[in-house]
Design a protein around this motif. Structure first.
Motif, PDB file in Angstrom:
ATOM      1  N   ALA A  44       0.828  -1.208   0.000  1.00  0.00           N
ATOM      2  CA  ALA A  44       0.000   0.000   0.000  1.00  0.00           C
ATOM      3  C   ALA A  44       0.862   1.258   0.000  1.00  0.00           C
ATOM      4  CB  ALA A  44      -0.928   0.004   1.214  1.00  0.00           C
ATOM      5  N   ALA A  45       1.970   1.237   0.747  1.00  0.00           N
ATOM      6  CA  ALA A  45       2.865   2.395   0.782  1.00  0.00           C
ATOM      7  C   ALA A  45       3.519   2.618  -0.573  1.00  0.00           C
ATOM      8  CB  ALA A  45       3.929   2.201   1.860  1.00  0.00           C
ATOM      9  N   VAL A  46       3.915   1.539  -1.241  1.00  0.00           N
ATOM     10  CA  VAL A  46       4.522   1.668  -2.568  1.00  0.00           C
ATOM     11  C   VAL A  46       3.499   2.194  -3.565  1.00  0.00           C
ATOM     12  CG1 VAL A  46       5.529   0.372  -4.500  1.00  0.00           C
ATOM     13  CG2 VAL A  46       6.325  -0.042  -2.165  1.00  0.00           C
ATOM     14  N   VAL A  47       2.277   1.668  -3.510  1.00  0.00           N
ATOM     15  CA  VAL A  47       1.225   2.144  -4.407  1.00  0.00           C
ATOM     16  C   VAL A  47       0.951   3.623  -4.152  1.00  0.00           C
ATOM     17  CG1 VAL A  47      -1.229   1.930  -4.991  1.00  0.00           C
ATOM     18  CG2 VAL A  47       0.188  -0.115  -4.777  1.00  0.00           C
ATOM     19  N   ALA A  48       0.899   4.003  -2.877  1.00  0.00           N
ATOM     20  CA  ALA A  48       0.641   5.404  -2.539  1.00  0.00           C
ATOM     21  C   ALA A  48       1.793   6.300  -2.993  1.00  0.00           C
ATOM     22  CB  ALA A  48       0.426   5.554  -1.033  1.00  0.00           C
ATOM     23  N   ALA A  49       3.020   5.796  -2.908  1.00  0.00           N
ATOM     24  CA  ALA A  49       4.185   6.592  -3.300  1.00  0.00           C
ATOM     25  C   ALA A  49       4.301   6.719  -4.815  1.00  0.00           C
ATOM     26  CB  ALA A  49       5.460   5.976  -2.727  1.00  0.00           C
ATOM     27  N   GLY A  50       3.833   5.701  -5.527  1.00  0.00           N
ATOM     28  CA  GLY A  50       3.947   5.713  -6.985  1.00  0.00           C
ATOM     29  C   GLY A  50       5.161   4.935  -7.438  1.00  0.00           C
ATOM     30  N   GLY A 158       8.779  -5.259  -5.815  1.00  0.00           N
ATOM     31  CA  GLY A 158       8.379  -5.660  -7.159  1.00  0.00           C
ATOM     32  C   GLY A 158       6.870  -5.794  -7.277  1.00  0.00           C
ATOM     33  N   ILE A 159       6.254  -6.401  -6.289  1.00  0.00           N
ATOM     34  CA  ILE A 159       4.788  -6.546  -6.291  1.00  0.00           C
ATOM     35  C   ILE A 159       4.123  -5.179  -6.215  1.00  0.00           C
ATOM     36  CG2 ILE A 159       2.820  -7.391  -4.939  1.00  0.00           C
ATOM     37  CD1 ILE A 159       4.694  -9.760  -4.112  1.00  0.00           C
ATOM     38  N   GLY A 160       4.605  -4.344  -5.304  1.00  0.00           N
ATOM     39  CA  GLY A 160       4.028  -3.012  -5.142  1.00  0.00           C
ATOM     40  C   GLY A 160       4.143  -2.170  -6.400  1.00  0.00           C
ATOM     41  N   LEU A 161       5.302  -2.244  -7.061  1.00  0.00           N
ATOM     42  CA  LEU A 161       5.478  -1.481  -8.291  1.00  0.00           C
ATOM     43  C   LEU A 161       4.579  -2.007  -9.406  1.00  0.00           C
ATOM     44  CD1 LEU A 161       9.343  -0.891  -8.265  1.00  0.00           C
ATOM     45  CD2 LEU A 161       7.536   0.797  -7.847  1.00  0.00           C
ATOM     46  N   ALA A 162       4.424  -3.329  -9.464  1.00  0.00           N
ATOM     47  CA  ALA A 162       3.523  -3.902 -10.477  1.00  0.00           C
ATOM     48  C   ALA A 162       2.089  -3.440 -10.242  1.00  0.00           C
ATOM     49  CB  ALA A 162       3.610  -5.425 -10.445  1.00  0.00           C
ATOM     50  N   VAL A 163       1.665  -3.426  -8.994  1.00  0.00           N
ATOM     51  CA  VAL A 163       0.314  -2.952  -8.669  1.00  0.00           C
ATOM     52  C   VAL A 163       0.185  -1.469  -8.992  1.00  0.00           C
ATOM     53  CG1 VAL A 163      -1.317  -2.534  -6.767  1.00  0.00           C
ATOM     54  CG2 VAL A 163      -0.122  -4.726  -6.928  1.00  0.00           C
ATOM     55  N   ALA A 164       1.194  -0.680  -8.604  1.00  0.00           N
ATOM     56  CA  ALA A 164       1.151   0.757  -8.870  1.00  0.00           C
ATOM     57  C   ALA A 164       1.113   1.042 -10.368  1.00  0.00           C
ATOM     58  CB  ALA A 164       2.353   1.452  -8.228  1.00  0.00           C
ATOM     59  N   LEU A 165       1.924   0.332 -11.122  1.00  0.00           N
ATOM     60  CA  LEU A 165       1.926   0.519 -12.580  1.00  0.00           C
ATOM     61  C   LEU A 165       0.588   0.107 -13.182  1.00  0.00           C
ATOM     62  CD1 LEU A 165       5.514  -0.665 -13.525  1.00  0.00           C
ATOM     63  CD2 LEU A 165       4.584   1.630 -13.826  1.00  0.00           C
ATOM     64  N   GLY A 166       0.043  -0.997 -12.702  1.00  0.00           N
ATOM     65  CA  GLY A 166      -1.262  -1.440 -13.188  1.00  0.00           C
ATOM     66  C   GLY A 166      -2.353  -0.445 -12.848  1.00  0.00           C
ATOM     67  N   PHE A 167      -2.286   0.098 -11.645  1.00  0.00           N
ATOM     68  CA  PHE A 167      -3.287   1.079 -11.226  1.00  0.00           C
ATOM     69  C   PHE A 167      -3.175   2.343 -12.073  1.00  0.00           C
ATOM     70  CE2 PHE A 167      -4.907   4.425  -8.343  1.00  0.00           C
ATOM     71  CZ  PHE A 167      -6.191   3.925  -8.170  1.00  0.00           C
ATOM     72  N   GLU A 168      -1.937   2.821 -12.270  1.00  0.00           N
ATOM     73  CA  GLU A 168      -1.744   4.017 -13.085  1.00  0.00           C
ATOM     74  C   GLU A 168      -2.218   3.790 -14.518  1.00  0.00           C
ATOM     75  OE1 GLU A 168       2.227   5.554 -12.912  1.00  0.00           O
ATOM     76  OE2 GLU A 168       2.044   6.107 -10.802  1.00  0.00           O
ATOM     77  N   SER A 169      -1.960   2.605 -15.059  1.00  0.00           N
ATOM     78  CA  SER A 169      -2.405   2.295 -16.425  1.00  0.00           C
ATOM     79  C   SER A 169      -3.919   2.270 -16.499  1.00  0.00           C
ATOM     80  CB  SER A 169      -1.850   0.946 -16.878  1.00  0.00           C
ATOM     81  OG  SER A 169      -0.453   1.004 -16.939  1.00  0.00           O
ATOM     82  N   ALA A 170      -4.553   1.683 -15.490  1.00  0.00           N
ATOM     83  CA  ALA A 170      -6.013   1.600 -15.479  1.00  0.00           C
ATOM     84  C   ALA A 170      -6.630   2.985 -15.353  1.00  0.00           C
ATOM     85  CB  ALA A 170      -6.490   0.703 -14.342  1.00  0.00           C
TER      86      ALA A 170
END
Length: 182
Positions: A44-50, A158-170
């Motif tokens: 969640a912190a990685v997703v929030a950070a971007g 790696g998981i957090g960045l993949a989620v963040a990238l997926g979220f940003e793409s969506a």
């Protein structure tokens, strides 16, 4: 709908930043149960950070530092102060887990500490085995603990960045409609 523990994790990260990650990982490293699942908080912190390296580096350092500090506290408490962690209800330590950890440490030594710290579910248990009855120094234990925590946090990153990238793409694909639906 976002799960309640994810909402709590995002709120902690939004308010306290990497300090929240440090505290939760220190508690996990000290084997003090789970206040919040550390993995969820980290992702969640990685997703929030971007996806910016400068933004996620403090989260990564906080997770590794917190886990290492927590494990060193357990190591020192067992070694120097003869603390028996099985006496504390907040530390979920059973005799069978300690026996297994002792066998791992007896067979593999310091590399077992690093390896166990890289695997969810076994993180921190070898702090008890290496502290009781071994000649491992606190500094050597800390390095082995940190090596495993770096591997663990790296996988989570790696998981957090993949989620963040997926979220940003969506969000880019669906625009504000996706954000409004969450």
């Amino acid at each position: 709908m976002i799960e309640p523990h994810v909402e709590t994790a995002l709120a902690l990260v939004g308010t306290y930043g990497a300090a929240a990650v440090f505290v939760v990982f220190a508690l996990e490293g000290a084997l003090v149960g789970k206040v919040l699942p550390a993995r969820t908080l980290f992702v969640a912190a990685v997703v929030a950070a971007g996806v910016e390296a400068v933004a996620v580096l403090p989260v990564f350092v906080a997770a590794v530092g917190g886990a290492t500090v927590g494990q060193i506290l357990v190591f020192v408490a067992v070694r120097r102060f003869d603390v028996d962690p099985t006496e504390f209800r907040v530390v979920p330590v059973g005799a069978s887990r300690l026996d297994g950890a002792n066998r791992w440490f007896d067979r593999w030594g310091l590399p077992a500490i690093a390896a166990s710290n890289a695997v969810p579910g076994t993180r921190g248990w070898l702090a008890l085995s290496s502290a009781s009855g071994s000649s491992v120094s606190t500094s050597r234990f800390a390095v082995a603990s940190m090596v495993g925590s770096v591997a663990y946090a790296g996988a989570l990153l790696g998981i957090g960045l993949a989620v963040a990238l997926g979220f940003e793409s969506a969000v880019g694909l669906f625009g504000g409609d996706l954000v409004a639906s969450l």
